[in-house]
Design an enzyme around this catalytic site. Structure first.
Site, PDB file in Angstrom:
ATOM      1  N   GLU A  46       0.850  -1.191   0.000  1.00 41.54           N
ATOM      2  CA  GLU A  46       0.000   0.000   0.000  1.00 41.54           C
ATOM      3  C   GLU A  46       0.886   1.241   0.000  1.00 41.54           C
ATOM      4  O   GLU A  46       1.755   1.394   0.858  1.00 41.54           O
ATOM      5  CB  GLU A  46      -0.920   0.051   1.221  1.00 41.54           C
ATOM      6  N   ASP A  71       5.303   4.712   3.538  1.00 44.46           N
ATOM      7  CA  ASP A  71       5.056   6.124   3.821  1.00 44.46           C
ATOM      8  C   ASP A  71       6.379   6.743   4.269  1.00 44.46           C
ATOM      9  O   ASP A  71       7.229   6.048   4.832  1.00 44.46           O
ATOM     10  CB  ASP A  71       3.994   6.299   4.914  1.00 44.46           C
ATOM     11  N   ASP A 120      -2.426  12.273  -2.508  1.00 47.63           N
ATOM     12  CA  ASP A 120      -2.565  13.705  -2.758  1.00 47.63           C
ATOM     13  C   ASP A 120      -2.900  13.889  -4.242  1.00 47.63           C
ATOM     14  O   ASP A 120      -2.167  13.408  -5.110  1.00 47.63           O
ATOM     15  CB  ASP A 120      -1.245  14.405  -2.433  1.00 47.63           C
ATOM     16  N   ASP A 156     -11.193  10.052  -3.431  1.00 53.13           N
ATOM     17  CA  ASP A 156     -12.427  10.846  -3.368  1.00 53.13           C
ATOM     18  C   ASP A 156     -12.417  11.923  -4.440  1.00 53.13           C
ATOM     19  O   ASP A 156     -13.439  12.556  -4.694  1.00 53.13           O
ATOM     20  CB  ASP A 156     -12.546  11.525  -2.005  1.00 53.13           C
TER      21      ASP A 156
END
Length: 225
Positions: A46, A71, A120, A156
């Site tokens: 991920e 990350d 982002d 989204d």
């Protein structure tokens, strides 16, 4: 720097499931993830995993896979790392690295499944190359995901989703398997076992529709002539 953040960094430094600068394994992990997990189970990665809710959530329901959250923020991955340790999960790890350098930590075809979750959107034109679904990144992902592997994308942001669809439609080496502009009103909503990231919960609570895309890279031998 806050006291809590310093403590998290100290714990990351000793937690075995965190691969980060300063650890010997960090420079040697490429091509050796199965040795790290001590099994040959498929690797699921991920990107921009944040606190690792999705990485850990999938690992709970899919114990036959190894999961790696990536990350750059050590204070974020600390949460997922400590949760996995507390639950005795040995199929979870976290890599602290820039996604732009992902090919320094994974070998060609080493990844079985790739998840891009709520990145982002980088809406400014000058930032296009930094979008995780730009041609630049797709080219790298194609090398790292093995031929029977796949890529999942959730967002989204309608603009980023449409941008991604436009780029994929122009490629002859990609097959879209699933696509929806409203994941929670689709036939695939149960496939993710109700697992949501912090950002997904936030966006959904505001009435934002979650977009979802599942695709795979097609080997040259299987492409239509």
């Amino acid at each position: 720097m806050g006291r809590n953040k310093l403590q998290r960094f100290e714990e990351n430094a000793v937690n075995r499931n965190v691969v980060q600068p300063g650890k010997e394994i960090y420079e040697k992990i490429k091509g050796r993830w199965n040795q790290f997990f001590q099994n040959e189970n498929p690797l699921v990665v991920e990107l921009a995993c944040g606190r690792g809710e999705f990485t850990v959530g999938l690992a709970r329901v899919r114990p036959a896979n190894n999961f790696i959250g990536v990350d750059i923020k050590g204070s974020r991955i600390w949460k997922g790392s400590t949760t996995a340790i507390a639950e005795g999960m040995d199929n979870v790890a976290f890599l602290r690295a820039q996604i732009e350098q992902l090919d320094q930590y994974f070998d060609h075809g080493e990844i079985s499944e790739l998840w891009i979750t709520f990145p982002d959107p980088r809406p400014k034109d000058r930032d296009e190359k930094r979008r995780l679904t730009s041609p630049r990144f797709l080219g790298m992902f194609k090398k790292l995901v093995h031929l029977e592997g796949s890529v999942h994308f959730k967002t989204d942001n309608t603009g980023l989703f449409e941008y991604t669809l436009d780029h994929l439609s122009g490629r002859d080496d990609v097959e879209v398997l699933k696509m929806t502009f409203d994941f929670y009103d689709s036939e695939w909503k149960d496939l993710h076992h109700g697992i949501q990231t912090r950002y997904e919960k936030m966006f959904a609570s505001k009435g934002e529709k979650i977009k979802y895309l599942h695709f795979e890279f097609i080997p040259e031998t299987k492409r239509q002539k």
